[in-house]
Design a protein around this motif. Structure first.
Motif, PDB file in Angstrom:
ATOM      1  N   PHE A  63      46.181  38.293  22.806  1.00 55.66           N
ATOM      2  CA  PHE A  63      46.603  39.616  23.274  1.00 55.66           C
ATOM      3  C   PHE A  63      46.590  40.625  22.130  1.00 55.66           C
ATOM      4  N   LEU A  64      47.144  40.241  20.987  1.00 56.37           N
ATOM      5  CA  LEU A  64      47.152  41.161  19.840  1.00 56.37           C
ATOM      6  C   LEU A  64      45.743  41.463  19.347  1.00 56.37           C
ATOM      7  N   THR A  65      44.897  40.451  19.334  1.00 52.82           N
ATOM      8  CA  THR A  65      43.514  40.654  18.896  1.00 52.82           C
ATOM      9  C   THR A  65      42.797  41.622  19.836  1.00 52.82           C
ATOM     10  N   LEU A  66      42.961  41.444  21.125  1.00 55.05           N
ATOM     11  CA  LEU A  66      42.349  42.378  22.075  1.00 55.05           C
ATOM     12  C   LEU A  66      42.907  43.782  21.912  1.00 55.05           C
ATOM     13  N   THR A  67      44.187  43.903  21.628  1.00 57.94           N
ATOM     14  CA  THR A  67      44.796  45.217  21.449  1.00 57.94           C
ATOM     15  C   THR A  67      44.183  45.943  20.257  1.00 57.94           C
ATOM     16  N   VAL A  68      43.919  45.207  19.183  1.00 59.80           N
ATOM     17  CA  VAL A  68      43.383  45.828  17.970  1.00 59.80           C
ATOM     18  C   VAL A  68      41.872  46.009  18.063  1.00 59.80           C
ATOM     19  N   LYS A  69      41.158  45.000  18.514  1.00 57.53           N
ATOM     20  CA  LYS A  69      39.691  45.021  18.482  1.00 57.53           C
ATOM     21  C   LYS A  69      39.057  45.690  19.705  1.00 57.53           C
ATOM     22  N   ALA A  70      39.757  45.692  20.845  1.00 60.24           N
ATOM     23  CA  ALA A  70      39.155  46.257  22.057  1.00 60.24           C
ATOM     24  C   ALA A  70      40.152  47.161  22.778  1.00 60.24           C
ATOM     25  N   PRO A  71      40.519  48.290  22.138  1.00 61.51           N
ATOM     26  CA  PRO A  71      41.489  49.170  22.795  1.00 61.51           C
ATOM     27  C   PRO A  71      40.953  49.791  24.090  1.00 61.51           C
ATOM     28  N   ALA A  72      39.638  49.964  24.176  1.00 58.03           N
ATOM     29  CA  ALA A  72      39.068  50.530  25.403  1.00 58.03           C
ATOM     30  C   ALA A  72      39.264  49.556  26.575  1.00 58.03           C
ATOM     31  N   LEU A  73      39.102  48.272  26.319  1.00 58.30           N
ATOM     32  CA  LEU A  73      39.319  47.269  27.363  1.00 58.30           C
ATOM     33  C   LEU A  73      40.780  47.255  27.802  1.00 58.30           C
ATOM     34  N   MET A  74      41.676  47.380  26.858  1.00 59.19           N
ATOM     35  CA  MET A  74      43.099  47.331  27.173  1.00 59.19           C
ATOM     36  C   MET A  74      43.558  48.584  27.923  1.00 59.19           C
ATOM     37  N   ALA A  75      42.848  49.705  27.735  1.00 57.20           N
ATOM     38  CA  ALA A  75      43.215  50.956  28.411  1.00 57.20           C
ATOM     39  C   ALA A  75      42.564  51.076  29.784  1.00 57.20           C
ATOM     40  N   ARG A  76      41.571  50.257  30.055  1.00 58.55           N
ATOM     41  CA  ARG A  76      40.856  50.316  31.332  1.00 58.55           C
ATOM     42  C   ARG A  76      41.808  49.941  32.478  1.00 58.55           C
ATOM     43  N   PRO A  77      41.711  50.675  33.602  1.00 56.20           N
ATOM     44  CA  PRO A  77      42.596  50.338  34.732  1.00 56.20           C
ATOM     45  C   PRO A  77      42.243  48.981  35.315  1.00 56.20           C
ATOM     46  N   GLY A  78      43.270  48.228  35.638  1.00 57.31           N
ATOM     47  CA  GLY A  78      43.090  46.910  36.245  1.00 57.31           C
ATOM     48  C   GLY A  78      43.487  46.954  37.696  1.00 57.31           C
ATOM     49  N   PRO A  79      43.755  45.811  38.283  1.00 55.14           N
ATOM     50  CA  PRO A  79      44.187  45.772  39.681  1.00 55.14           C
ATOM     51  C   PRO A  79      45.501  46.547  39.873  1.00 55.14           C
ATOM     52  N   THR A  92      44.900  47.336  31.848  1.00 54.34           N
ATOM     53  CA  THR A  92      44.684  45.914  31.592  1.00 54.34           C
ATOM     54  C   THR A  92      45.628  45.394  30.514  1.00 54.34           C
ATOM     55  N   GLY A  93      45.866  46.210  29.494  1.00 54.21           N
ATOM     56  CA  GLY A  93      46.779  45.811  28.416  1.00 54.21           C
ATOM     57  C   GLY A  93      48.180  45.542  28.922  1.00 54.21           C
ATOM     58  N   LEU A  94      48.665  46.367  29.836  1.00 54.42           N
ATOM     59  CA  LEU A  94      49.999  46.163  30.398  1.00 54.42           C
ATOM     60  C   LEU A  94      50.040  44.894  31.245  1.00 54.42           C
ATOM     61  N   LEU A  95      48.980  44.666  32.020  1.00 55.45           N
ATOM     62  CA  LEU A  95      48.935  43.442  32.823  1.00 55.45           C
ATOM     63  C   LEU A  95      48.932  42.195  31.931  1.00 55.45           C
ATOM     64  N   LEU A  96      48.132  42.246  30.853  1.00 57.36           N
ATOM     65  CA  LEU A  96      48.102  41.110  29.930  1.00 57.36           C
ATOM     66  C   LEU A  96      49.451  40.927  29.227  1.00 57.36           C
ATOM     67  N   ALA A  97      50.119  42.028  28.925  1.00 52.75           N
ATOM     68  CA  ALA A  97      51.440  41.943  28.293  1.00 52.75           C
ATOM     69  C   ALA A  97      52.445  41.315  29.260  1.00 52.75           C
ATOM     70  N   LEU A  98      52.391  41.723  30.518  1.00 51.62           N
ATOM     71  CA  LEU A  98      53.304  41.149  31.510  1.00 51.62           C
ATOM     72  C   LEU A  98      52.983  39.689  31.790  1.00 51.62           C
ATOM     73  N   PHE A  99      51.724  39.320  31.616  1.00 53.38           N
ATOM     74  CA  PHE A  99      51.310  37.940  31.857  1.00 53.38           C
ATOM     75  C   PHE A  99      51.828  36.989  30.777  1.00 53.38           C
ATOM     76  N   GLN A 100      52.345  37.556  29.665  1.00 50.89           N
ATOM     77  CA  GLN A 100      52.899  36.704  28.608  1.00 50.89           C
ATOM     78  C   GLN A 100      54.130  35.933  29.091  1.00 50.89           C
ATOM     79  N   ILE A 101      54.872  36.505  30.015  1.00 52.45           N
ATOM     80  CA  ILE A 101      56.069  35.820  30.523  1.00 52.45           C
ATOM     81  C   ILE A 101      55.685  34.526  31.231  1.00 52.45           C
ATOM     82  N   PRO A 102      54.730  34.543  32.185  1.00 51.31           N
ATOM     83  CA  PRO A 102      54.346  33.263  32.797  1.00 51.31           C
ATOM     84  C   PRO A 102      53.711  32.286  31.808  1.00 51.31           C
ATOM     85  N   VAL A 103      52.993  32.804  30.820  1.00 52.38           N
ATOM     86  CA  VAL A 103      52.390  31.913  29.821  1.00 52.38           C
ATOM     87  C   VAL A 103      53.478  31.235  28.991  1.00 52.38           C
ATOM     88  N   THR A 104      54.528  31.973  28.673  1.00 53.65           N
ATOM     89  CA  THR A 104      55.649  31.372  27.938  1.00 53.65           C
ATOM     90  C   THR A 104      56.324  30.299  28.786  1.00 53.65           C
TER      91      THR A 104
END
Length: 140
Positions: free
Chosen positions: A70-86, A91-103
């Motif tokens: 997640f951190l690597t994508l945030t730094v290396k691909a900010p355009a991907l993280m800013a792109r709207p998701g479902p 996308t960055g917010l969705l991936l951040a929220l997905f950290q809870i189920p991964v934990t």
């Protein structure tokens, strides 16, 4: 804790203690076989340590690996993280929220590994310790 078992017998070989100058007894040498590291309690404890290390590594890599990705994508691909998701969320917010189920997944993997690999070895080590203590108490 009151439910703790006594420690395992020492692996140190017996040594000859010099008799005090006032003693008339001769020193007594204890005859103890060297423990076989490939059988019995020593093998069980070695397997227990190995299983516990594996358990910690799997859980740690699961949780920290996702976070590092997640951190690597945030730094290396900010355009991907800013792109709207479902749902219109970035996308960055969705991936951040997905950290809870991964934990939680890491916790579940930790528990499953403990239940399947570590707990049976711990029970076997505890049982072998009880047998060793009982044998030592029965010895003359």
């Amino acid at each position: 804790m009151s439910h703790d078992l006594p420690e395992l017998p020492s692996d140190r070989p017996p040594y000859d203690r010099p008799s005090p100058t006032w003693s008339t007894e001769e020193p007594v040498l204890l005859e103890v076989r060297s423990p076989d590291p490939h059988s019995g309690a020593h093998r069980t404890l070695r397997l227990l340590r190995r299983a516990y290390r594996w358990q910690r590594r799997v859980a740690t890599i699961t949780a920290l690996g996702y976070f590092a990705a997640f951190l690597t994508l945030t730094v290396k691909a900010p355009a991907l993280m800013a792109r709207p998701g479902p749902g219109g969320l970035p996308t960055g917010l969705l991936l951040a929220l997905f950290q809870i189920p991964v934990t939680w997944l890491a916790v579940l993997l930790y528990e499953a590994a403990a239940h399947r690999f570590v707990d049976p070895l711990a029970r076997r080590a505890r049982r072998q310790l009880r047998v060793a203590v009982a044998d030592r108490e029965q010895a003359p």
